[in-house]
Design a protein around this motif. Structure first.
Motif, PDB file in Angstrom:
ATOM      1  N   UNK A 114     -14.170 -19.005  35.130  1.00  0.00           N
ATOM      2  CA  UNK A 114     -12.986 -19.573  34.470  1.00  0.00           C
ATOM      3  C   UNK A 114     -11.849 -19.204  35.162  1.00  0.00           C
ATOM      4  N   UNK A 115     -11.119 -20.414  35.501  1.00  0.00           N
ATOM      5  CA  UNK A 115     -10.043 -20.110  36.285  1.00  0.00           C
ATOM      6  C   UNK A 115      -8.693 -20.633  35.488  1.00  0.00           C
ATOM      7  N   UNK A 116      -7.599 -19.595  35.289  1.00  0.00           N
ATOM      8  CA  UNK A 116      -6.504 -19.911  34.550  1.00  0.00           C
ATOM      9  C   UNK A 116      -5.572 -20.260  35.442  1.00  0.00           C
ATOM     10  N   UNK A 117      -5.071 -21.731  34.922  1.00  0.00           N
ATOM     11  CA  UNK A 117      -4.004 -22.297  35.762  1.00  0.00           C
ATOM     12  C   UNK A 117      -2.969 -22.793  35.064  1.00  0.00           C
ATOM     13  N   UNK A 118      -1.797 -23.169  35.672  1.00  0.00           N
ATOM     14  CA  UNK A 118      -0.707 -23.634  35.100  1.00  0.00           C
ATOM     15  C   UNK A 118      -0.026 -24.861  35.778  1.00  0.00           C
ATOM     16  N   UNK A 119       0.180 -25.961  34.886  1.00  0.00           N
ATOM     17  CA  UNK A 119       0.676 -27.093  35.385  1.00  0.00           C
ATOM     18  C   UNK A 119       2.175 -27.109  35.182  1.00  0.00           C
ATOM     19  N   UNK A 120       3.009 -27.058  36.427  1.00  0.00           N
ATOM     20  CA  UNK A 120       4.453 -26.722  36.383  1.00  0.00           C
ATOM     21  C   UNK A 120       4.960 -28.102  36.398  1.00  0.00           C
ATOM     22  N   UNK A 121       4.610 -29.413  36.593  1.00  0.00           N
ATOM     23  CA  UNK A 121       5.327 -30.504  36.611  1.00  0.00           C
ATOM     24  C   UNK A 121       6.215 -30.489  37.912  1.00  0.00           C
ATOM     25  N   UNK A 122       6.024 -29.665  38.797  1.00  0.00           N
ATOM     26  CA  UNK A 122       6.806 -29.600  40.094  1.00  0.00           C
ATOM     27  C   UNK A 122       6.099 -28.849  41.167  1.00  0.00           C
ATOM     28  N   UNK A 154     -16.047 -10.493  29.925  1.00  0.00           N
ATOM     29  CA  UNK A 154     -14.935 -11.371  30.635  1.00  0.00           C
ATOM     30  C   UNK A 154     -13.862 -10.507  31.235  1.00  0.00           C
ATOM     31  N   UNK A 155     -13.777 -10.304  32.610  1.00  0.00           N
ATOM     32  CA  UNK A 155     -12.554  -9.149  33.081  1.00  0.00           C
ATOM     33  C   UNK A 155     -11.922 -10.262  34.175  1.00  0.00           C
ATOM     34  N   UNK A 156     -10.543 -10.379  34.177  1.00  0.00           N
ATOM     35  CA  UNK A 156      -9.911 -11.231  34.979  1.00  0.00           C
ATOM     36  C   UNK A 156      -9.652 -10.361  36.213  1.00  0.00           C
ATOM     37  N   UNK A 157      -9.526 -11.327  37.332  1.00  0.00           N
ATOM     38  CA  UNK A 157      -9.171 -10.877  38.696  1.00  0.00           C
ATOM     39  C   UNK A 157      -8.402 -11.596  39.241  1.00  0.00           C
ATOM     40  N   UNK A 158      -7.169 -11.255  40.157  1.00  0.00           N
ATOM     41  CA  UNK A 158      -6.414 -11.960  40.724  1.00  0.00           C
ATOM     42  C   UNK A 158      -6.832 -12.025  42.197  1.00  0.00           C
ATOM     43  N   UNK A 159      -7.816 -11.167  42.695  1.00  0.00           N
ATOM     44  CA  UNK A 159      -8.020 -10.943  44.050  1.00  0.00           C
ATOM     45  C   UNK A 159      -8.477 -12.175  44.927  1.00  0.00           C
ATOM     46  N   UNK A 160      -9.313 -12.999  44.092  1.00  0.00           N
ATOM     47  CA  UNK A 160      -9.818 -14.383  44.503  1.00  0.00           C
ATOM     48  C   UNK A 160      -8.561 -15.324  45.055  1.00  0.00           C
ATOM     49  N   UNK A 181      -5.665 -16.501  37.418  1.00  0.00           N
ATOM     50  CA  UNK A 181      -6.660 -15.516  37.779  1.00  0.00           C
ATOM     51  C   UNK A 181      -8.039 -16.314  37.756  1.00  0.00           C
ATOM     52  N   UNK A 182      -8.968 -15.403  37.979  1.00  0.00           N
ATOM     53  CA  UNK A 182     -10.162 -15.867  37.978  1.00  0.00           C
ATOM     54  C   UNK A 182     -11.125 -14.981  36.706  1.00  0.00           C
ATOM     55  N   UNK A 183     -11.662 -15.469  35.920  1.00  0.00           N
ATOM     56  CA  UNK A 183     -12.268 -14.504  34.945  1.00  0.00           C
ATOM     57  C   UNK A 183     -13.823 -14.897  34.894  1.00  0.00           C
TER      58      UNK A 183
END
Lengths: 210, 210
Positions: A114-122, A154-160, A181-183
């Motif tokens: 699972x990838x946690x993303x953000x839509x910033x609108x810019x 479930x353990x998040x990692x930012x390394x990817x 992050x990727x979980x």
């Protein structure tokens, strides 16, 4: 939902579970995780958090490759230095690094990423990403707690995700979205148990720090 | 802890509660909130999160003054523009802004202001702060959920903390610590209820975004 896991029980027993079974997780449960994440608050209630559930084998392989590059860069400088991660005992550090390496070796086989993303609108750059943390990590924490309650690791990692362009290419992200992050999610091979943290006297003060 | 609130019940009913009673909260409950926050994960398990519980009236007044400056800067440009916060209905936006103003007017009277900080082990600047989000916001989310379970209102704001030097001066923070948000805690004047979020179809995809 009176038979659900208690809130405090989930919070106090939510160990980082990196060693996961390859057994498939029902889609219904994966969606429950994201739905829980989606309830979390965000700055100015912007609700910019977005969630990708990656199960396609080729996509998982691509993410596993990106993660391998990130892990090798992270682990490389630490393993040779006895003072790396000095806040942890040598034993604990060694166990954490081993499980990070295990996760790296097996990531392509894990049932869902699972990838946690953000839509910033810019258009996203490093400064944009820096502002997003408070609007995405509360949702990630909801997701981790929900996984615990459903018996999922479930353990998040930012390394990817260090190479933003490569990640956007794999996931077809528009330039207004950033991945935080990727979980990896799956049934744990180990046992859940209580987390160990610094004693509260070390981390809390009244009225002023010193 | 079988009679505690269920995890999902807490997550789905954790509205932002800004209007709070001035009635004192037992110290035991405030410590429970921080203890719950302290269970959250952090990057590389660094456990740098630190928590200040501010009850001293003069300290609360100083923080309320800093918050007023931040709120006035935040609200100023929005109230005149009908397109501000376009993701929300005009009605919802107006209600949120009113409650932010209420919080500003009453912050010095609220029983406890909890400040979420991070100990970085090196002098803090904007770049350091940008790296800290993933290690502090999961704990903040634990704190908000714990507050919900204990019947307490708690809604974080970052508006009080824009002037890092002034905040460090009020709270006696060493230059290795940064403050991420301020969370007023008290018994809510309004009623708890379900949160409303974007439908999951808008925020979730499988395998790739587009």
């Amino acid at each position: 939902m009176s038979d659900e896991m208690g809130l405090f029980e989930a919070m106090y027993n939510c160990r980082a579970m990196r060693r996961l079974d390859t057994r498939e997780v029902p889609e219904e449960d994966l969606v429950k995780l994201v739905d829980a994440a989606n309830q979390a608050p965000s700055g100015s209630n912007m609700q910019g958090a977005r969630w990708l559930i990656v199960r396609d084998p080729e996509q998982r392989q691509r993410l596993a490759d990106l993660n391998r590059r990130g892990v090798e860069a992270y682990i490389g400088p630490q393993t040779g230095r006895p003072d790396a991660l000095p806040h942890q005992s040598a034993d604990k550090r060694a166990r954490m690094l081993k499980s990070v390496v295990w996760q790296m070796e097996h990531m392509h086989e894990l049932p869902a990423l699972i990838i946690a993303c953000m839509e910033f609108g810019q258009p996203v750059d490093a400064a944009t990403m820096a502002r997003g943390g408070g609007s995405i990590w509360p949702g990630i924490q909801n997701l981790l707690l929900a996984a615990r309650a459903l018996g999922l690791g479930a353990t998040p990692t930012t390394l990817a995700l260090g190479d933003r362009e490569a990640v956007a290419g794999v996931l077809n992200l528009p330039d207004t979205m950033g991945a935080f992050c990727l979980i990896p999610v799956g049934y744990p091979l180990g046992r859940f148990g209580p987390v160990t943290r610094r004693p509260i006297d070390e981390v809390m003060r009244f009225d002023r720090w010193s």
